[in-house]
Design a protein around this motif. Structure first.
Motif, PDB file in Angstrom:
ATOM      1  N   PHE A   1      20.889  10.766   8.109  1.00 16.81           N
ATOM      2  CA  PHE A   1      22.157  10.691   8.947  1.00 16.81           C
ATOM      3  C   PHE A   1      23.208  11.866   8.714  1.00 16.81           C
ATOM      4  O   PHE A   1      23.283  12.517   7.513  1.00 16.81           O
ATOM      5  N   GLN A   2      23.993  12.262   9.674  1.00 17.90           N
ATOM      6  CA  GLN A   2      25.118  13.177   9.493  1.00 17.90           C
ATOM      7  C   GLN A   2      26.122  12.555   8.527  1.00 17.90           C
ATOM      8  O   GLN A   2      26.516  11.431   8.903  1.00 17.90           O
TER       9      GLN A   2
ATOM     10  N   ILE B   1      31.384   8.427  10.218  1.00 18.83           N
ATOM     11  CA  ILE B   1      29.707   8.458  10.270  1.00 18.83           C
ATOM     12  C   ILE B   1      29.358   7.859  11.595  1.00 18.83           C
ATOM     13  O   ILE B   1      28.630   8.335  12.307  1.00 18.83           O
TER      14      ILE B   1
ATOM     15  N   ARG C   1      29.990  10.893  14.156  1.00 26.01           N
ATOM     16  CA  ARG C   1      29.167  11.915  14.161  1.00 26.01           C
ATOM     17  C   ARG C   1      27.692  11.617  14.252  1.00 26.01           C
ATOM     18  O   ARG C   1      26.817  12.378  14.811  1.00 26.01           O
ATOM     19  N   ASN C   2      27.329  10.651  14.152  1.00 21.34           N
ATOM     20  CA  ASN C   2      25.787  10.027  14.506  1.00 21.34           C
ATOM     21  C   ASN C   2      25.826   9.271  15.892  1.00 21.34           C
ATOM     22  O   ASN C   2      24.514   8.708  16.113  1.00 21.34           O
ATOM     23  N   GLN C   3      26.761   8.967  16.552  1.00 14.98           N
ATOM     24  CA  GLN C   3      26.806   8.242  17.668  1.00 14.98           C
ATOM     25  C   GLN C   3      26.295   7.065  17.648  1.00 14.98           C
ATOM     26  O   GLN C   3      25.418   6.359  18.478  1.00 14.98           O
TER      27      GLN C   3
END
Length: 258
Positions: free
Chosen positions: A135-136, A193, A196-198
């Motif tokens: 994950f980002q 989070i 950034r990760n949708q």
């Protein structure tokens, strides 16, 4: 999770102190990106190499494509310190650790306890941990801010679990008060989070004790004040879920019927 060994062969003149410093730097970079779990990495000198025992979330967690920029830079410093690129040997599944989720993640939850040695980012489908490197991060090049939050949460959780607590209610208050510094940090991390990760990322708000057990089951969401009680507990753990605030919680443990 898997138990693994990283070996660093000595290929040029070095010293124990220099080798130790660069191995530590590299391992910490792996920890902060979620490639390696925990904070301890026993390392031994074996004739012509150093060997470290580690726990990794998946068999391919240390593939170069999963490494952060910080880890790749630390890897280059190993060479500068007279050590070869680390060689990985996966020894087998770690029977003492929780295992990563095999289900597709459509929603996540930020959840950890003092006894965990795994990612604090869980799959909301089964509450199994998800490798952070997939994950980002909330910010920066890796998940250091999230790992440091987890370290503080676990330390306070361990303190408040003790029968003779030296901090009395201080630790528990930090864990369960919605506006505590710890929980503000956790909710902010979950939000970043998520963006950034949708993916929706829920925050698990701990509830250990209550001043009014009679009203505990009908308490409102501390974020928006709305009704959030579930008809059936989610994952046999969470009695409350607010989709507006992306918040999960439980009826205080001391108020639950054995």
């Amino acid at each position: 999770m898997y138990l693994a060994e990283l070996s660093y062969k000595v290929v040029a003149d070095t010293s124990f102190s220099r080798a130790e410093a660069t191995i530590r730097l590299y391992t910490e970079a792996l920890i902060f990106n979620g490639n390696v779990l925990g904070r301890e990495f026993p390392t031994a000198w074996q004739q012509d190499r150093f060997s470290s025992r580690l726990v990794i979330p998946t068999e391919n967690a240390l593939h170069r494509s999963h490494l952060s920029t910080r880890a790749l830079q630390a890897e280059q410093q190993l060479m500068a310190a007279g050590l070869a690129y680390p060689k990985l040997q996966v020894l087998g599944m770690d029977i003492m650790s929780q295992h990563s989720s095999n289900s597709a993640a459509e929603a996540l939850v930020l959840f950890t306890t003092f006894s965990d040695n795994c990612s604090p980012l869980r799959n909301l489908a089964d509450l199994a941990p998800l490798p952070l490197y997939q994950f980002q991060p909330a910010s920066g090049v890796d998940h250091e801010s999230l790992i440091r939050w987890q370290i503080q949460f676990q330390a306070l959780d361990e303190v408040q679990q003790q029968q003779k607590r030296v901090l009395k209610k201080s630790a528990e208050n930090s864990l369960q008060q919605y506006q505590s510094v710890l929980n503000q940090q956790g909710r902010q991390l979950a939000g970043r989070i998520s963006r950034r990760n949708q993916l929706p990322v829920y925050y698990a708000l701990y509830s250990g004790s209550s001043k009014n057990c009679a009203a505990e089951a009908s308490k409102p969401c501390p974020g928006c004040g709305g009704s959030w009680r579930l008809d059936t507990p989610l994952l046999a753990l969470f009695d409350f879920k607010c989709d507006n605030c992306h918040l999960l919680s439980n009826i205080a443990w001391e108020c639950q019927t054995p």
